[in-house]
Write a protein that holds these residues in place. Structure first.
Motif, mmCIF file in Angstrom:
data_model
loop_
_atom_site.group_PDB
_atom_site.id
_atom_site.type_symbol
_atom_site.label_atom_id
_atom_site.label_comp_id
_atom_site.label_asym_id
_atom_site.label_seq_id
_atom_site.Cartn_x
_atom_site.Cartn_y
_atom_site.Cartn_z
ATOM 1 N N THR A 161 0.807 -1.215 0.000
ATOM 2 C CA THR A 161 0.000 0.000 0.000
ATOM 3 C C THR A 161 0.843 1.268 0.000
ATOM 4 O O THR A 161 0.313 2.356 -0.258
ATOM 5 N N GLY A 162 2.127 1.148 0.291
ATOM 6 C CA GLY A 162 2.991 2.323 0.357
ATOM 7 C C GLY A 162 3.007 2.995 1.711
ATOM 8 O O GLY A 162 3.749 3.959 1.935
ATOM 9 N N THR A 163 2.210 2.478 2.652
ATOM 10 C CA THR A 163 2.101 3.110 3.963
ATOM 11 C C THR A 163 3.430 3.131 4.711
ATOM 12 O O THR A 163 3.829 4.163 5.267
ATOM 13 N N THR A 164 4.132 1.995 4.734
ATOM 14 C CA THR A 164 5.406 1.919 5.462
ATOM 15 C C THR A 164 6.423 2.889 4.884
ATOM 16 O O THR A 164 7.180 3.532 5.620
ATOM 17 N N LEU A 165 6.430 3.027 3.565
ATOM 18 C CA LEU A 165 7.355 3.969 2.940
ATOM 19 C C LEU A 165 7.028 5.406 3.366
ATOM 20 O O LEU A 165 7.929 6.182 3.704
ATOM 21 N N ASN A 169 9.135 8.313 5.572
ATOM 22 C CA ASN A 169 9.521 9.476 4.769
ATOM 23 C C ASN A 169 10.319 9.082 3.520
ATOM 24 O O ASN A 169 11.304 9.736 3.159
ATOM 25 N N LEU A 170 9.874 8.005 2.874
ATOM 26 C CA LEU A 170 10.519 7.541 1.654
ATOM 27 C C LEU A 170 9.572 7.719 0.476
ATOM 28 O O LEU A 170 8.361 7.526 0.595
ATOM 29 N N ALA A 171 10.139 8.058 -0.661
ATOM 30 C CA ALA A 171 9.353 8.264 -1.884
ATOM 31 C C ALA A 171 9.777 7.244 -2.938
ATOM 32 O O ALA A 171 10.972 6.938 -3.087
ATOM 33 N N ILE A 172 8.807 6.722 -3.662
ATOM 34 C CA ILE A 172 9.094 5.752 -4.720
ATOM 35 C C ILE A 172 9.703 6.465 -5.926
ATOM 36 O O ILE A 172 9.155 7.452 -6.422
ATOM 37 N N ILE A 173 10.814 5.934 -6.382
ATOM 38 C CA ILE A 173 11.476 6.469 -7.570
ATOM 39 C C ILE A 173 11.052 5.696 -8.810
ATOM 40 O O ILE A 173 10.746 6.274 -9.849
ATOM 41 N N GLU A 174 11.006 4.372 -8.671
ATOM 42 C CA GLU A 174 10.622 3.544 -9.816
ATOM 43 C C GLU A 174 10.208 2.153 -9.340
ATOM 44 O O GLU A 174 10.714 1.669 -8.325
ATOM 45 N N GLU A 175 9.285 1.529 -10.080
ATOM 46 C CA GLU A 175 8.894 0.155 -9.781
ATOM 47 C C GLU A 175 9.923 -0.798 -10.366
ATOM 48 O O GLU A 175 10.318 -0.671 -11.525
#
Length: 284
Positions: A161-165, A169-175
């Motif tokens: 879900t992206g919650t832990t990221l 305070n982490l942002a997704i750069i790429e899958e």
């Protein structure tokens, strides 16, 4: 035929439930056991760590296995075992992520930097397709903390879900990889009849999910009107009704989300005695 399944964790119970729904009932339970017989005397279920299942299959300890695509890719056994069926649960993504508002905003920013992950093989394969070669460091657990304690500049980790990221305070750069739980088999047994039987049994359960079986009686002179409003799979089945006079029985499989509207429309078109039932298995 031996099939390896996860022995614990979030994949264990959904896998057992799927096997049971497919009719492959376990004879001696699944709790704290290494294996279980099934109602099929030719099939035994082995319990193993999800990460070890690809090795079980490749080494011949098991003929088939149920585990995540990420586990197979990380094991390095993807070339010697075959994917037979996407079972549709345990969906997740492996993503490259870095601290928000930090220096890392793109893959190219990782040249000469460090990436921490529990999936070093997948991570190295990902970067092999780019012109960037960071230092990939394997860690076990708490991967999302490594950028904050200066162990790494970025991470490759699983997210659902992206919650832990976000919490860290982490942002997704790429899958990096999209994964789900799949049915796998060793290449030399793919064409075995029992493998085909198990694949069909599991796929029939998946095909039945979200479907309902509708039965109703319809006057023959209203049949076309009813047929026009049934969103069935390949059209409804029409059968004579014993002592039904001018009525016929109409049976159809429809999506669960269409049931309410369909019942309203077929009733308005002249149908009666409408029955809706769940479907356990559907072999298409």
């Amino acid at each position: 035929m031996r099939i390896a399944v996860p022995n614990k964790g979030r994949l264990h119970q959904p896998t057992i439930d799927l096997l049971e729904r497919a009719g492959l009932h376990l004879e001696n339970g699944a709790d704290r056991k290494l294996y279980a017989e099934t109602v099929d005397p030719e099939v035994t279920v082995l319990f193993a760590r999800a990460a070890d299942i690809p090795e079980y299959i490749a080494d011949g300890a098991a003929d088939m296995g149920i585990t995540g695509l990420d586990q197979v890719r990380e094991s390095g056994q993807a070339e010697v075992i075959s994917e037979l069926l996407d079972l549709g649960f345990g969906r997740c993504r492996l993503v490259l992520a870095a601290p928000r508002e930090g220096e890392i905003e793109a893959v190219s920013d990782l040249a000469g930097r460090t990436v921490a992950t529990e999936f070093p093989r997948i991570t190295r394969e990902f970067f092999a397709d780019t012109d960037v070669s960071p230092d990939v460091v394997e860690v076990s657990g708490a991967t999302e903390l490594t950028p904050h304690v200066e162990m790494a500049d970025a991470i490759v980790d699983i997210t659902s879900t992206g919650t832990t990221l976000r919490v860290n305070n982490l942002a997704i750069i790429e899958e990096v990889l999209s994964s789900s739980v799949r049915l796998f088999a060793r290449e030399d047994v793919v064409d075995e009849p029992k493998v085909g039987e198990l694949r069909t049994a599991l796929s029939s359960v998946l095909a039945a999910d979200g479907k309902r079986y509708l039965m109703m009686n319809v006057p023959e002179d209203r049949l076309e009107a009813v047929r026009d409003v049934i969103p069935g799979l390949g059209g409804p089945t029409i059968m004579d009704v014993a002592n039904g006079g001018d009525k016929v029985a109409v049976h159809a499989v429809v999506d669960e989300r269409d049931v309410f509207e369909t019942i309203t429309e077929v009733k308005a078109a002249g149908a009666s005695d409408i029955l809706v039932t769940e479907i356990e298995r559907l072999i298409e």
